[in-house]
Design a protein around this motif. Structure first.
Motif, PDB file in Angstrom:
ATOM      1  N   PHE A 163       0.819  -1.186   0.010  1.00 24.39           N
ATOM      2  CA  PHE A 163      -0.264  -0.216  -0.006  1.00 24.39           C
ATOM      3  C   PHE A 163       0.774   1.205  -0.017  1.00 24.39           C
ATOM      4  CE2 PHE A 163      -1.810   3.276   2.998  1.00 24.39           C
ATOM      5  CZ  PHE A 163      -2.421   4.022   2.222  1.00 24.39           C
ATOM      6  N   ILE A 164       2.039   1.306   0.704  1.00 20.81           N
ATOM      7  CA  ILE A 164       2.789   2.399   0.828  1.00 20.81           C
ATOM      8  C   ILE A 164       3.513   2.524  -0.486  1.00 20.81           C
ATOM      9  CG2 ILE A 164       4.957   3.477   2.025  1.00 20.81           C
ATOM     10  CD1 ILE A 164       3.807   1.891   4.297  1.00 20.81           C
ATOM     11  N   VAL A 165       3.838   1.584  -0.913  1.00 23.10           N
ATOM     12  CA  VAL A 165       4.740   2.167  -2.284  1.00 23.10           C
ATOM     13  C   VAL A 165       3.639   2.432  -3.530  1.00 23.10           C
ATOM     14  CG1 VAL A 165       4.822  -0.309  -3.119  1.00 23.10           C
ATOM     15  CG2 VAL A 165       6.373   1.106  -3.943  1.00 23.10           C
ATOM     16  N   ALA A 166       2.498   1.675  -3.376  1.00 21.35           N
ATOM     17  CA  ALA A 166       1.469   1.826  -4.508  1.00 21.35           C
ATOM     18  C   ALA A 166       0.671   3.415  -4.163  1.00 21.35           C
ATOM     19  CB  ALA A 166       0.423   0.763  -4.419  1.00 21.35           C
ATOM     20  N   SER A 167       0.550   3.807  -2.940  1.00 22.12           N
ATOM     21  CA  SER A 167       0.113   4.849  -2.667  1.00 22.12           C
ATOM     22  C   SER A 167       0.929   6.335  -3.252  1.00 22.12           C
ATOM     23  CB  SER A 167      -0.183   5.299  -1.237  1.00 22.12           C
ATOM     24  OG  SER A 167       1.049   5.191  -0.577  1.00 22.12           O
ATOM     25  N   GLY A 168       2.374   5.978  -3.237  1.00 21.81           N
ATOM     26  CA  GLY A 168       3.068   7.090  -3.933  1.00 21.81           C
ATOM     27  C   GLY A 168       2.842   6.748  -5.301  1.00 21.81           C
ATOM     28  N   LEU A 169       2.732   5.839  -6.029  1.00 20.86           N
ATOM     29  CA  LEU A 169       2.575   5.608  -7.462  1.00 20.86           C
ATOM     30  C   LEU A 169       1.091   6.429  -7.877  1.00 20.86           C
ATOM     31  CD1 LEU A 169       3.467   4.578 -10.287  1.00 20.86           C
ATOM     32  CD2 LEU A 169       2.644   2.516  -9.691  1.00 20.86           C
ATOM     33  N   THR A 170       0.283   5.880  -6.874  1.00 19.49           N
ATOM     34  CA  THR A 170      -1.174   6.607  -7.188  1.00 19.49           C
ATOM     35  C   THR A 170      -1.185   7.996  -6.887  1.00 19.49           C
ATOM     36  OG1 THR A 170      -2.151   4.387  -6.275  1.00 19.49           O
ATOM     37  CG2 THR A 170      -3.586   6.351  -6.249  1.00 19.49           C
ATOM     38  N   LEU A 171      -0.560   8.559  -6.058  1.00 21.31           N
ATOM     39  CA  LEU A 171      -0.560  10.080  -5.788  1.00 21.31           C
ATOM     40  C   LEU A 171       0.173  10.688  -7.191  1.00 21.31           C
ATOM     41  CD1 LEU A 171      -0.962  12.211  -3.574  1.00 21.31           C
ATOM     42  CD2 LEU A 171       1.253  11.973  -2.945  1.00 21.31           C
ATOM     43  N   ILE A 172       1.432  10.041  -7.512  1.00 22.04           N
ATOM     44  CA  ILE A 172       1.785  10.725  -8.834  1.00 22.04           C
ATOM     45  C   ILE A 172       0.873  10.503 -10.054  1.00 22.04           C
ATOM     46  CG2 ILE A 172       3.687  10.297 -10.232  1.00 22.04           C
ATOM     47  CD1 ILE A 172       5.540   9.610  -8.129  1.00 22.04           C
ATOM     48  N   PHE A 173       0.383   9.727 -10.203  1.00 23.50           N
ATOM     49  CA  PHE A 173      -0.694   9.440 -11.208  1.00 23.50           C
ATOM     50  C   PHE A 173      -1.848  10.400 -11.006  1.00 23.50           C
ATOM     51  CE2 PHE A 173      -4.196   7.896 -13.578  1.00 23.50           C
ATOM     52  CZ  PHE A 173      -3.749   7.994 -14.859  1.00 23.50           C
TER      53      PHE A 173
ATOM     54  N   VAL B 258      -2.188  13.177  -9.458  1.00 21.53           N
ATOM     55  CA  VAL B 258      -2.054  14.497  -9.885  1.00 21.53           C
ATOM     56  C   VAL B 258      -1.401  14.972 -10.919  1.00 21.53           C
ATOM     57  CG1 VAL B 258      -1.005  16.569  -8.769  1.00 21.53           C
ATOM     58  CG2 VAL B 258      -1.849  14.797  -7.360  1.00 21.53           C
ATOM     59  N   LEU B 259      -0.512  14.152 -11.302  1.00 17.78           N
ATOM     60  CA  LEU B 259       0.478  14.523 -12.361  1.00 17.78           C
ATOM     61  C   LEU B 259       0.199  13.765 -13.866  1.00 17.78           C
ATOM     62  CD1 LEU B 259       3.673  14.575 -10.554  1.00 17.78           C
ATOM     63  CD2 LEU B 259       2.238  16.401 -10.868  1.00 17.78           C
ATOM     64  N   ARG B 260      -0.592  12.712 -13.622  1.00 23.74           N
ATOM     65  CA  ARG B 260      -1.089  11.881 -14.742  1.00 23.74           C
ATOM     66  C   ARG B 260       0.074  11.185 -15.537  1.00 23.74           C
ATOM     67  NH1 ARG B 260      -4.811  12.893 -12.459  1.00 23.74           N
ATOM     68  NH2 ARG B 260      -6.732  13.758 -13.097  1.00 23.74           N
ATOM     69  N   ILE B 261       0.888  10.798 -14.414  1.00 29.24           N
ATOM     70  CA  ILE B 261       2.090  10.090 -15.299  1.00 29.24           C
ATOM     71  C   ILE B 261       2.220   8.596 -14.482  1.00 29.24           C
ATOM     72  CG2 ILE B 261       4.726   9.879 -14.882  1.00 29.24           C
ATOM     73  CD1 ILE B 261       4.881  12.842 -15.217  1.00 29.24           C
ATOM     74  N   LEU B 262       2.266   7.584 -15.300  1.00 23.84           N
ATOM     75  CA  LEU B 262       2.470   6.345 -14.853  1.00 23.84           C
ATOM     76  C   LEU B 262       4.049   5.994 -14.721  1.00 23.84           C
ATOM     77  CD1 LEU B 262      -0.318   4.404 -16.954  1.00 23.84           C
ATOM     78  CD2 LEU B 262      -0.120   4.615 -14.407  1.00 23.84           C
ATOM     79  N   ASN B 263       4.519   5.941 -13.661  1.00 31.45           N
ATOM     80  CA  ASN B 263       5.888   6.027 -13.285  1.00 31.45           C
ATOM     81  C   ASN B 263       6.580   4.612 -13.150  1.00 31.45           C
ATOM     82  OD1 ASN B 263       8.669   6.841 -12.686  1.00 31.45           O
ATOM     83  ND2 ASN B 263       7.939   7.044 -10.485  1.00 31.45           N
ATOM     84  N   PHE B 264       7.209   4.045 -14.185  1.00 32.66           N
ATOM     85  CA  PHE B 264       7.543   2.666 -14.019  1.00 32.66           C
ATOM     86  C   PHE B 264       8.870   2.790 -13.160  1.00 32.66           C
ATOM     87  CE2 PHE B 264       5.917   0.513 -17.803  1.00 32.66           C
ATOM     88  CZ  PHE B 264       5.711  -0.810 -17.060  1.00 32.66           C
TER      89      PHE B 264
ATOM     90  N   LEU C   8      14.308  -6.211  -6.944  1.00 30.71           N
ATOM     91  CA  LEU C   8      13.386  -5.847  -6.304  1.00 30.71           C
ATOM     92  C   LEU C   8      12.805  -4.736  -7.168  1.00 30.71           C
ATOM     93  CD1 LEU C   8      14.790  -5.157  -2.855  1.00 30.71           C
ATOM     94  CD2 LEU C   8      13.384  -6.982  -3.520  1.00 30.71           C
ATOM     95  N   ALA C   9      13.381  -3.917  -7.853  1.00 26.54           N
ATOM     96  CA  ALA C   9      12.893  -2.897  -8.702  1.00 26.54           C
ATOM     97  C   ALA C   9      11.730  -3.314  -9.845  1.00 26.54           C
ATOM     98  CB  ALA C   9      13.853  -2.146  -9.634  1.00 26.54           C
ATOM     99  N   PRO C  10      12.118  -4.401 -10.680  1.00 28.52           N
ATOM    100  CA  PRO C  10      10.709  -4.747 -11.422  1.00 28.52           C
ATOM    101  C   PRO C  10       9.902  -5.540 -10.785  1.00 28.52           C
ATOM    102  CG  PRO C  10      12.779  -6.194 -11.760  1.00 28.52           C
ATOM    103  CD  PRO C  10      13.242  -5.004 -11.124  1.00 28.52           C
ATOM    104  N   THR C  11       9.964  -6.305  -9.783  1.00 28.39           N
ATOM    105  CA  THR C  11       9.040  -6.977  -8.978  1.00 28.39           C
ATOM    106  C   THR C  11       8.005  -5.940  -8.579  1.00 28.39           C
ATOM    107  OG1 THR C  11      10.905  -8.643  -8.401  1.00 28.39           O
ATOM    108  CG2 THR C  11       8.762  -8.578  -7.125  1.00 28.39           C
TER     109      THR C  11
ATOM    110  N   ALA D 173       7.737  -2.922  -8.941  1.00 30.05           N
ATOM    111  CA  ALA D 173       7.025  -1.890 -10.010  1.00 30.05           C
ATOM    112  C   ALA D 173       5.656  -2.909 -10.553  1.00 30.05           C
ATOM    113  CB  ALA D 173       7.944  -1.719 -11.044  1.00 30.05           C
ATOM    114  N   ILE D 174       5.898  -4.100 -10.843  1.00 32.43           N
ATOM    115  CA  ILE D 174       4.721  -5.017 -11.297  1.00 32.43           C
ATOM    116  C   ILE D 174       3.652  -4.829 -10.247  1.00 32.43           C
ATOM    117  CG2 ILE D 174       3.966  -7.225 -11.802  1.00 32.43           C
ATOM    118  CD1 ILE D 174       6.678  -7.529 -13.306  1.00 32.43           C
ATOM    119  N   GLN D 175       4.025  -5.236  -8.724  1.00 36.04           N
ATOM    120  CA  GLN D 175       3.166  -5.087  -7.865  1.00 36.04           C
ATOM    121  C   GLN D 175       2.505  -3.891  -7.531  1.00 36.04           C
ATOM    122  OE1 GLN D 175       4.968  -6.788  -4.383  1.00 36.04           O
ATOM    123  NE2 GLN D 175       5.285  -8.877  -5.468  1.00 36.04           N
TER     124      GLN D 175
END
Length: 293
Positions: free
Chosen positions: A19-29, A31-37, A221-224, A226-228
């Motif tokens: 949740f913590i890592v995905a909440s950061g990705l969700t926040l970025i998208f 507000v900024l409309r960027i899917l950040n790989f 860890l990075a791709p793992t 990122a996918i999750q």
């Protein structure tokens, strides 16, 4: 029944870092409309920074939390730099362009991690006093899982409060809903963009730091993660913090149940959940986004 309850609690705890890592990705998208790989790379670097600060040694809880916060701070600075150098000129462009740029950033950060830390996996010892478990009746709960649960509650509540109840949150939502109108009203949209990206990266770094005692710390860890993270964002709904929380808990519990009761499905529960949601509810579980739309 006690085994089932223990597995569910363990799954909830596993869902907290997701949740913590995905909440950061969700926040970025949101507000900024960027899917950040590159979000997975921020997670990985958070784990590396923590193991470097602590040299892999077991420390007491205050020192561990301080190191985790320091790792999050380092990733916040990196996120701000990435936004300024890589993404600043890409806001408002076709989604594919920043997506490709973020993938290039992921590859670059992977290469830098290999240069700095090498390809040998690193490990982080458990926090002093949290290596065992707590028994409540017939239910046994890992002590570190309880820590993750508490941290998850604190971060979730903090995100909700800041976004919904503060002037800063109103500013972020204004930029998310209509950036041009926000600028016309005097909102410092550029500062909001940098700040949101930095906070998103910090959340990924914090999650990586918290997961360091539970995983082998290497560039894999990075791709793992990122996918999750993307799976959670898809299941929860693009841009929804509440949806990210629900999806992370669902995936954590599903994986924990699979490990305990159906080992053959362990590792596949993520893809099964994504397939089911895309089939039954393509827009995700939640409707409300960061900007309230």
């Amino acid at each position: 029944m006690s085994d089932l309850i223990s597995a569910i609690i363990s799954g909830i705890a596993q869902g907290v870092p997701l949740f913590i890592v995905a909440s950061g990705l969700t926040l970025i998208f949101g507000v900024l409309r960027i899917l950040n790989f590159a979000h997975g790379a921020f997670f990985m670097l958070g784990a590396f920074v923590l193991t470097t600060l602590l040299s892999g040694q077991s420390v007491n809880l205050p020192v561990f939390l301080l190191a985790a916060v320091a790792a999050a701070g380092a990733l916040a600075l990196l996120g701000a730099a990435a936004d300024t150098v890589v993404f600043r000129k890409l806001y408002g462009t076709d989604h594919m362009i920043p997506l490709l740029a973020s993938y290039a950033l992921l590859v670059t950060l992977d290469g830098l991690a290999l240069m700095i830390w090498g390809n040998r996996p690193r490990s982080q010892a458990s926090v002093e006093g949290l290596g065992g478990s707590v028994r409540i009746g017939d239910i046994r709960i890992a002590s570190y899982d309880l820590l993750l649960l508490v941290i998850g509650i604190v971060i979730g509540a903090a995100l909700f409060f800041v976004l919904q109840k503060t002037q800063m949150g109103k500013t972020v939502r204004a930029v998310s809903i209509d950036e041009q109108m926000a600028r016309a009203l005097g909102v410092p949209a550029r500062k909001v963009q940098v700040g949101v990206f930095a906070v998103g990266a910090a959340l990924a770094g914090l999650s990586g730091a918290l997961m360091a005692p539970l995983v082998s710390v290497d560039v894999g860890l990075a791709p793992t993660f990122a996918i999750q993270s993307f799976a959670i964002v898809i299941i929860g709904g693009l841009g929804s913090i509440g949806g990210a929380l629900t999806a992370a808990l669902i995936l954590g519990i599903a994986d924990s149940l699979a490990v305990n009761f159906a080992p053959g499905l362990s590792g596949f529960s993520l893809y099964i959940a994504v397939a089911l949601v895309l089939l039954l509810r393509p827009q995700g579980l939640a409707k409300k986004r960061v900007g309230g739309h």
